[in-house]
Design an enzyme around this catalytic site. Structure first.
Site, mmCIF file in Angstrom:
data_model
loop_
_atom_site.group_PDB
_atom_site.id
_atom_site.type_symbol
_atom_site.label_atom_id
_atom_site.label_comp_id
_atom_site.label_asym_id
_atom_site.label_seq_id
_atom_site.Cartn_x
_atom_site.Cartn_y
_atom_site.Cartn_z
ATOM 1 N N TYR A 108 14.760 5.656 -1.489
ATOM 2 C CA TYR A 108 16.011 5.309 -2.170
ATOM 3 C C TYR A 108 17.113 6.322 -1.867
ATOM 4 O O TYR A 108 18.296 6.007 -1.938
ATOM 5 C CB TYR A 108 15.804 5.268 -3.689
ATOM 6 C CG TYR A 108 15.331 3.946 -4.252
ATOM 7 C CD1 TYR A 108 14.175 3.344 -3.793
ATOM 8 C CD2 TYR A 108 16.042 3.324 -5.271
ATOM 9 C CE1 TYR A 108 13.730 2.150 -4.327
ATOM 10 C CE2 TYR A 108 15.607 2.127 -5.815
ATOM 11 C CZ TYR A 108 14.451 1.544 -5.340
ATOM 12 O OH TYR A 108 14.024 0.369 -5.886
ATOM 13 N N ASP B 24 8.916 0.848 -8.094
ATOM 14 C CA ASP B 24 9.844 -0.250 -8.398
ATOM 15 C C ASP B 24 9.083 -1.574 -8.328
ATOM 16 O O ASP B 24 9.157 -2.408 -9.241
ATOM 17 C CB ASP B 24 10.997 -0.241 -7.390
ATOM 18 C CG ASP B 24 11.961 -1.389 -7.611
ATOM 19 O OD1 ASP B 24 12.342 -1.620 -8.776
ATOM 20 O OD2 ASP B 24 12.320 -2.069 -6.629
ATOM 21 N N LYS C 183 0.524 5.044 0.494
ATOM 22 C CA LYS C 183 0.145 4.299 1.704
ATOM 23 C C LYS C 183 -0.297 5.323 2.736
ATOM 24 O O LYS C 183 0.227 5.405 3.854
ATOM 25 C CB LYS C 183 1.336 3.447 2.172
ATOM 26 C CG LYS C 183 1.041 2.467 3.281
ATOM 27 C CD LYS C 183 0.169 1.295 2.868
ATOM 28 C CE LYS C 183 -0.213 0.480 4.088
ATOM 29 N NZ LYS C 183 -1.199 -0.588 3.795
ATOM 30 N N ASP D 298 7.425 -4.071 -11.712
ATOM 31 C CA ASP D 298 7.743 -5.493 -11.966
ATOM 32 C C ASP D 298 6.449 -6.296 -12.102
ATOM 33 O O ASP D 298 6.322 -7.159 -12.969
ATOM 34 C CB ASP D 298 8.576 -6.098 -10.820
ATOM 35 C CG ASP D 298 10.081 -5.946 -11.049
ATOM 36 O OD1 ASP D 298 10.478 -4.993 -11.745
ATOM 37 O OD2 ASP D 298 10.849 -6.780 -10.527
ATOM 38 N N ASP E 141 -0.990 -1.636 -1.253
ATOM 39 C CA ASP E 141 -1.332 -3.063 -1.120
ATOM 40 C C ASP E 141 -2.536 -3.388 -2.001
ATOM 41 O O ASP E 141 -2.564 -4.391 -2.720
ATOM 42 C CB ASP E 141 -1.568 -3.452 0.353
ATOM 43 C CG ASP E 141 -2.485 -2.498 1.109
ATOM 44 O OD1 ASP E 141 -2.837 -1.418 0.567
ATOM 45 O OD2 ASP E 141 -2.860 -2.819 2.252
#
Ligand code: IPM
Ligand code: MG
Length: 353
Positions: free
Chosen positions: A142, A244, A188, A248, A220
């Site tokens: 970001y 982020d 990751k 959700d 993942d």
């Protein structure tokens, strides 16, 4: 006690959910004899319209001079075509950065009353879910260097420094110590160098918390585990982008994104409190938005920034009672329940306080 609260209603449904939540806070003030001194400030689209910047300096100054910040939601299609660095979202990121809010705590709790709104099978949710996502908020992709080579290419760099990872890891372990003493680090590391570095920093911090069990998941796999076996999670710690996305997902398994609060914290008690959902322009100004995420964000504000635990618990209990009475906004509605709007939901919660 007297407290200074900076209030950023924002765009879309922001003013409605914030307005309703401040009524709840007014009731707390009356009942427990506090004074909350609100200063309304601009950020996001509303600030672009009024002063041609998504984050006026005045907003930052007033926030910094307050005990806490309450924010509704920023953004909307109206500002989709402004340059990236002038978008409402850029204002939100700049605000997080200038207030030093590096730790974003996103609790995903499934209320018993909302089991019918949870998309997962009853055998998967068992007796409920209670996950705390700890998302790094002022670093990573970001905030990395970004660029564009005309029509040919564009890039955003994902970079983390040691102090950035150590401090967010510490936050996660501290929180886990007060919960079920389990931290799942999500990265990751099978592909990204930045993740291998991140992981080694998390492992370093873990040494100071021998009582906390640490495990690692690739992002993942974590996304998959959240829907097939969410009960394995206590605290999830992860970087800005993965956090982020996963928050959700975690919110939806608790019934609705309209339910999830968040606290964005610096090192001390100061923080900014906001629902994790967006500005939902499609339902703005229709008295349809679920105000609960913002109302429970107010509860987090009382708990984390103002040390008003009793008052925070009272709000959480009132929300739960209102749900138990069967009141639902559209996003959490199920058969047999009573459909209410934003304002009525707020009134019911106030009655239950
Ligand atoms: C969130 C939002 C923001 C983010 C957007 C609006 C910039 O999605 O708080 O999760 O990506 O951090
Ligand atoms: Mg988000």
């Amino acid at each position: 006690m007297n407290f200074k609260i900076a209030v950023i209603p924002g765009d879309g449904i922001g003013p409605e959910i914030v307005g309703t939540s401040l009524k709840v806070l007014d009731k707390i003030a009356e009942k427990y004899d506090h004074v909350f001194d609100y200063t309304e400030v601009l950020a996001g689209g509303a600030a672009i319209d009024a002063c041609d910047t998504p984050l006026p300096q005045e907003t930052v100054d007033i926030c910094l001079a307050s005990d806490a910040v309450l924010l509704g939601a920023l953004g909307g299609p109206k500002w989709d075509n402004v340059p990236g660095d002038k978008r409402p979202e850029a204002g939100l990121l700049a605000l997080r950065k200038s207030l030093g809010l590096y730790a974003n705590l996103r609790p995903a709790i499934l209320f018993d009353e909302l089991k019918a709104s949870c998309p997962l099978k009853p055998e998967i949710i068992g007796n409920g879910l209670d996950i705390m996502v700890v998302r790094e908020l002022t670093g990573g992709i970001y905030f990395g260097e970004k660029g564009r080579d005309g029509e040919n290419a564009a890039w955003d760099i994902m970079k983390y420094t040691r102090p950035e990872v150590l401090r967010i890891a510490r936050k996660a372990f501290d929180i886990a110590m007060k919960r079920n003493k389990k931290v799942t680090n999500v990265d990751k590391a099978n592909v990204l160098e930045v993740s291998r570095f991140w992981r080694s920093c998390v492992e370093e911090v873990a040494k100071d918390y021998p009582e906390v069990e640490l495990n690692h998941l690739y992002v993942d796999n974590a996304a998959m585990q959240l829907v097939i076996n969410p009960k394995q999670f206590d605290v999830i710690v992860t970087g800005n982008l993965f956090g982020d996305i996963l928050s959700d997902e975690a919110s939806m398994i608790t019934g609705s994104i309209g339910m999830l609060p968040s606290a964005s914290m610096a090192d001390g008690k100061f923080g900014m409190f906001e629902p994790i959902h967006g500005s939902a322009p499609d339902i703005a100004n229709q008295n349809k938005a679920n105000p609960i995420a913002t109302i429970v964000s107010v509860a987090m504000m009382l708990r984390y920034s103002l040390d008003l635990t009793k008052e925070a618990n009272a709000i959480d209990a009132a929300v739960q009672k209102t749900l138990a009475q069967g009141y639902r906004t559209g996003d959490i509605f199920s058969d047999g329940m009573t459909l209410v709007g934003t304002i009525e939901m707020g009134q019911k919660i106030i009655e239950n306080l």
